[in-house]
Design an enzyme around this catalytic site. Structure first.
Site, short mmCIF file in Angstrom:
data_model
loop_
_atom_site.label_atom_id
_atom_site.label_comp_id
_atom_site.label_asym_id
_atom_site.label_seq_id
_atom_site.Cartn_x
_atom_site.Cartn_y
_atom_site.Cartn_z
N HIS A 131 0.90 -1.27 -0.14
CA HIS A 131 -0.09 0.12 -0.01
C HIS A 131 0.78 1.20 0.05
O HIS A 131 0.74 1.91 -0.78
CB HIS A 131 -0.89 0.05 1.04
CG HIS A 131 -1.78 1.22 1.38
ND1 HIS A 131 -2.93 1.44 0.77
CD2 HIS A 131 -1.32 2.18 2.07
CE1 HIS A 131 -3.24 2.82 1.00
NE2 HIS A 131 -2.33 3.25 1.81
N GLU A 132 1.76 1.20 0.98
CA GLU A 132 2.85 2.62 0.93
C GLU A 132 3.60 2.69 -0.26
O GLU A 132 3.60 3.88 -0.73
CB GLU A 132 3.59 2.38 2.28
CG GLU A 132 2.61 2.40 3.53
CD GLU A 132 1.97 3.60 3.87
OE1 GLU A 132 2.29 4.79 3.33
OE2 GLU A 132 0.79 3.38 4.65
#
Length: 143
Positions: free
Chosen positions: A82-83
């Protein structure tokens, strides 16, 4: 000095990004040159429940192309993904479709049939069961 400042995600992210930048090789052709740094820690860098932190703007900047992620096992992979997703495709320095990476070795399952793998694990005379065989054995047990 610790890179992680407990309870201060902004400063912690800045610290790890600066550290990653200092590790960067100046030659983009160097084997250890990186486009993006992923920092994993078990320290609580933010408020309770914060799993990851990344600069959303400026990710193409060499000092800010990094993420800070709380490591807590397998689920950390989703947080890292996600990051890292905050890095847009346009920021990557390497074309993922044109590469000269070494070929991966062939894995044993590629060359051996299921029957051969059964013999390796259990010995001669063993082979993979068919669905019909399993059904026949189960129906005989219930008769």
């Amino acid at each position: 000095m610790s890179l992680i400042e407990i309870g201060n995600p902004s400063q912690s992210l800045e610290n790890v990004c600066r550290w990653a930048y200092l590790q960067q090789k100046p030659d983009t052709g160097h084997a250890e040159y990186h486009d993006h740094a992923i920092f994993l820690t078990r320290q609580d860098f933010g408020p309770s429940g914060m799993q990851g932190y990344a600069p959303v703007t400026g990710m193409c900047h060499p000092v800010r192309s990094c993420t800070l992620n709380h490591e807590d096992g397998f689920s950390s992979a989703f947080v890292v993904a996600h990051e890292t997703g905050h890095v847009s495709y346009d920021c990557l320095r390497d074309d993922p479709f044109e590469h000269d990476w070494p070929s991966l070795p062939q894995l044993p399952g590629i060359h051996y049939s299921m029957n051969e793998q059964c013999r390796f694990d259990f010995g001669l005379g063993y082979m993979m069961c068919t669905a019909e065989y399993v059904c026949r054995v189960v129906s005989l047990d219930n008769a």
